[in-house]
Design a protein around this motif. Structure first.
Motif, PDB file in Angstrom:
ATOM      1  N   PHE A   1      11.636 -42.184  36.775  1.00  0.00           N
ATOM      2  CA  PHE A   1      11.664 -42.681  38.149  1.00  0.00           C
ATOM      3  C   PHE A   1      10.944 -41.663  39.022  1.00  0.00           C
ATOM      4  CE2 PHE A   1      13.977 -43.234  42.277  1.00  0.00           C
ATOM      5  CZ  PHE A   1      13.560 -44.524  42.535  1.00  0.00           C
ATOM      6  N   GLU A   2       9.911 -42.120  39.728  1.00  0.00           N
ATOM      7  CA  GLU A   2       9.104 -41.195  40.524  1.00  0.00           C
ATOM      8  C   GLU A   2       9.728 -40.861  41.866  1.00  0.00           C
ATOM      9  OE1 GLU A   2       5.070 -42.492  40.780  1.00  0.00           O
ATOM     10  OE2 GLU A   2       4.886 -42.704  38.617  1.00  0.00           O
ATOM     11  N   GLY A   3      10.720 -41.624  42.296  1.00  0.00           N
ATOM     12  CA  GLY A   3      11.401 -41.285  43.540  1.00  0.00           C
ATOM     13  C   GLY A   3      11.343 -42.397  44.577  1.00  0.00           C
ATOM     14  N   ASP A   4      12.143 -42.212  45.623  1.00  0.00           N
ATOM     15  CA  ASP A   4      12.253 -43.191  46.695  1.00  0.00           C
ATOM     16  C   ASP A   4      12.640 -42.452  47.976  1.00  0.00           C
ATOM     17  OD1 ASP A   4      12.607 -46.313  47.209  1.00  0.00           O
ATOM     18  OD2 ASP A   4      14.233 -45.279  48.272  1.00  0.00           O
ATOM     19  N   ASP A   5      12.215 -42.964  49.112  1.00  0.00           N
ATOM     20  CA  ASP A   5      12.519 -42.317  50.392  1.00  0.00           C
ATOM     21  C   ASP A   5      13.983 -42.428  50.789  1.00  0.00           C
ATOM     22  OD1 ASP A   5       9.895 -41.517  50.718  1.00  0.00           O
ATOM     23  OD2 ASP A   5       9.344 -43.233  51.953  1.00  0.00           O
ATOM     24  N   HIS A   6      14.695 -43.441  50.276  1.00  0.00           N
ATOM     25  CA  HIS A   6      16.068 -43.692  50.728  1.00  0.00           C
ATOM     26  C   HIS A   6      17.130 -43.573  49.641  1.00  0.00           C
ATOM     27  CE1 HIS A   6      13.438 -45.870  53.615  1.00  0.00           C
ATOM     28  NE2 HIS A   6      14.207 -45.196  54.448  1.00  0.00           N
ATOM     29  N   TYR A   7      16.723 -43.636  48.387  1.00  0.00           N
ATOM     30  CA  TYR A   7      17.688 -43.635  47.285  1.00  0.00           C
ATOM     31  C   TYR A   7      17.358 -42.540  46.271  1.00  0.00           C
ATOM     32  CZ  TYR A   7      19.074 -48.335  48.815  1.00  0.00           C
ATOM     33  OH  TYR A   7      19.536 -49.414  49.538  1.00  0.00           O
ATOM     34  N   GLU A   8      18.414 -42.012  45.644  1.00  0.00           N
ATOM     35  CA  GLU A   8      18.258 -41.172  44.462  1.00  0.00           C
ATOM     36  C   GLU A   8      19.035 -41.842  43.343  1.00  0.00           C
ATOM     37  OE1 GLU A   8      19.725 -37.361  45.616  1.00  0.00           O
ATOM     38  OE2 GLU A   8      21.806 -37.970  45.568  1.00  0.00           O
ATOM     39  N   LEU A   9      18.624 -41.593  42.102  1.00  0.00           N
ATOM     40  CA  LEU A   9      19.250 -42.262  40.969  1.00  0.00           C
ATOM     41  C   LEU A   9      20.089 -41.306  40.146  1.00  0.00           C
ATOM     42  CD1 LEU A   9      17.287 -44.452  41.835  1.00  0.00           C
ATOM     43  CD2 LEU A   9      16.713 -44.811  39.457  1.00  0.00           C
ATOM     44  N   LEU A  10      21.222 -41.797  39.689  1.00  0.00           N
ATOM     45  CA  LEU A  10      22.093 -41.081  38.771  1.00  0.00           C
ATOM     46  C   LEU A  10      22.208 -41.942  37.515  1.00  0.00           C
ATOM     47  CD1 LEU A  10      24.153 -38.884  37.993  1.00  0.00           C
ATOM     48  CD2 LEU A  10      25.900 -40.295  39.104  1.00  0.00           C
ATOM     49  N   PHE A  11      21.646 -41.452  36.410  1.00  0.00           N
ATOM     50  CA  PHE A  11      21.681 -42.180  35.143  1.00  0.00           C
ATOM     51  C   PHE A  11      22.866 -41.674  34.345  1.00  0.00           C
ATOM     52  CE2 PHE A  11      19.626 -42.736  30.756  1.00  0.00           C
ATOM     53  CZ  PHE A  11      20.080 -44.044  30.645  1.00  0.00           C
ATOM     54  N   THR A  12      23.771 -42.578  33.979  1.00  0.00           N
ATOM     55  CA  THR A  12      24.983 -42.176  33.254  1.00  0.00           C
ATOM     56  C   THR A  12      24.697 -41.838  31.795  1.00  0.00           C
ATOM     57  OG1 THR A  12      25.539 -44.492  32.757  1.00  0.00           O
ATOM     58  CG2 THR A  12      26.480 -43.526  34.766  1.00  0.00           C
ATOM     59  N   GLY A  13      23.521 -42.189  31.295  1.00  0.00           N
ATOM     60  CA  GLY A  13      23.117 -41.818  29.944  1.00  0.00           C
ATOM     61  C   GLY A  13      23.332 -42.911  28.917  1.00  0.00           C
ATOM     62  N   ALA A  14      22.485 -42.907  27.927  1.00  0.00           N
ATOM     63  CA  ALA A  14      22.563 -43.837  26.794  1.00  0.00           C
ATOM     64  C   ALA A  14      21.733 -43.235  25.666  1.00  0.00           C
ATOM     65  CB  ALA A  14      22.043 -45.217  27.179  1.00  0.00           C
ATOM     66  N   ASN A  15      21.925 -43.767  24.481  1.00  0.00           N
ATOM     67  CA  ASN A  15      21.204 -43.270  23.308  1.00  0.00           C
ATOM     68  C   ASN A  15      20.504 -44.401  22.580  1.00  0.00           C
ATOM     69  OD1 ASN A  15      22.034 -40.395  23.209  1.00  0.00           O
ATOM     70  ND2 ASN A  15      24.065 -41.316  23.089  1.00  0.00           N
ATOM     71  N   LEU A  16      19.406 -44.046  21.945  1.00  0.00           N
ATOM     72  CA  LEU A  16      18.757 -44.943  20.999  1.00  0.00           C
ATOM     73  C   LEU A  16      19.312 -44.562  19.635  1.00  0.00           C
ATOM     74  CD1 LEU A  16      16.617 -47.064  20.194  1.00  0.00           C
ATOM     75  CD2 LEU A  16      15.051 -45.139  19.852  1.00  0.00           C
ATOM     76  N   ILE A  17      19.932 -45.514  18.977  1.00  0.00           N
ATOM     77  CA  ILE A  17      20.504 -45.270  17.654  1.00  0.00           C
ATOM     78  C   ILE A  17      19.614 -45.943  16.624  1.00  0.00           C
ATOM     79  CG2 ILE A  17      22.506 -45.623  16.177  1.00  0.00           C
ATOM     80  CD1 ILE A  17      24.155 -45.669  18.843  1.00  0.00           C
ATOM     81  N   VAL A  18      19.028 -45.131  15.759  1.00  0.00           N
ATOM     82  CA  VAL A  18      18.159 -45.640  14.700  1.00  0.00           C
ATOM     83  C   VAL A  18      18.983 -45.656  13.423  1.00  0.00           C
ATOM     84  CG1 VAL A  18      16.031 -45.308  13.394  1.00  0.00           C
ATOM     85  CG2 VAL A  18      16.112 -44.688  15.827  1.00  0.00           C
ATOM     86  N   GLU A  19      19.195 -46.858  12.893  1.00  0.00           N
ATOM     87  CA  GLU A  19      19.977 -47.016  11.658  1.00  0.00           C
ATOM     88  C   GLU A  19      19.037 -47.103  10.473  1.00  0.00           C
ATOM     89  OE1 GLU A  19      22.406 -50.466  12.348  1.00  0.00           O
ATOM     90  OE2 GLU A  19      23.899 -49.289  13.441  1.00  0.00           O
ATOM     91  N   SER A  20      19.473 -46.544   9.349  1.00  0.00           N
ATOM     92  CA  SER A  20      18.637 -46.577   8.152  1.00  0.00           C
ATOM     93  C   SER A  20      18.612 -47.984   7.567  1.00  0.00           C
ATOM     94  CB  SER A  20      19.149 -45.570   7.113  1.00  0.00           C
ATOM     95  OG  SER A  20      20.465 -45.914   6.724  1.00  0.00           O
ATOM     96  N   ILE A  21      17.554 -48.241   6.855  1.00  0.00           N
ATOM     97  CA  ILE A  21      17.414 -49.539   6.200  1.00  0.00           C
ATOM     98  C   ILE A  21      18.364 -49.568   5.012  1.00  0.00           C
ATOM     99  CG2 ILE A  21      15.835 -51.034   4.929  1.00  0.00           C
ATOM    100  CD1 ILE A  21      13.546 -49.745   6.526  1.00  0.00           C
ATOM    101  N   GLN A  22      19.181 -50.570   4.961  1.00  0.00           N
ATOM    102  CA  GLN A  22      20.132 -50.724   3.860  1.00  0.00           C
ATOM    103  C   GLN A  22      19.509 -51.668   2.832  1.00  0.00           C
ATOM    104  OE1 GLN A  22      22.989 -49.001   3.676  1.00  0.00           O
ATOM    105  NE2 GLN A  22      22.443 -48.059   5.624  1.00  0.00           N
ATOM    106  N   PRO A  23      19.257 -51.162   1.625  1.00  0.00           N
ATOM    107  CA  PRO A  23      18.666 -52.057   0.617  1.00  0.00           C
ATOM    108  C   PRO A  23      19.669 -53.155   0.253  1.00  0.00           C
ATOM    109  CG  PRO A  23      19.293 -49.969  -0.360  1.00  0.00           C
ATOM    110  CD  PRO A  23      19.505 -49.833   1.118  1.00  0.00           C
TER     111      PRO A  23
END
Length: 142
Positions: free
Chosen positions: A106-128
């Motif tokens: 996010f590059e920014g805004d004149d009136h708002y700031e952002l608070l990201f609570t966080g998340a993850n990308l979970i990569v699961e292995s291929i199950q044969p």
């Protein structure tokens, strides 16, 4: 009492002079009083939430579109921001199984700031996929 700016008036971020004027009922014996104060108006915080995103190892088409933004002033929405909200994984989409933090872009805004609570990308292995067929064989002695 007279307020300036009037109550409910949208104000800009930065220093703001607020004036309160008291007008007495008996102007013949009392004078109006004006009180003035400078206050600092900060940016409003928007909270960005997203659930973890799960993909299968080797998948490259990952979508980070399932997020929400809360805290806008009445009638405003994401379309009113000065720059778009985006997400990325540092170094790109990983090919190894694991959990990788999603970063807010996010590059920014004149009136708002952002608070990201966080998340993850979970990569699961291929199950044969394993399968076998049980075969019954009858043998004749002979």
């Amino acid at each position: 009492m007279i307020y300036n700016p009037t109550i409910g008036t949208p104000v800009e971020v930065g220093d703001l002079t607020i004036k309160l004027t008291f007008v007495p009922d008996d102007l013949a014996n009392e004078k109006p009083e004006i009180i003035s104060r400078v206050v600092s108006v900060g940016k409003r915080t928007l909270v960005v939430t997203m659930d973890d995103v799960t993909v299968i190892q080797g998948e490259t088409n990952v979508s980070f579109d399932n997020y929400s933004v809360e805290g806008f002033l009445d009638g405003e929405s994401q379309e009113d921001l000065d720059s778009p909200i985006g997400f990325e994984i540092t170094g790109g989409i990983p090919s190894s199984p694991g959990s990788y933090p999603i970063q807010l872009m996010f590059e920014g805004d004149d009136h708002y700031e952002l608070l990201f609570t966080g998340a993850n990308l979970i990569v699961e292995s291929i199950q044969p996929a394993l399968s076998w067929t049980v075969m019954t064989v009858q043998l004749k002695a002979g």
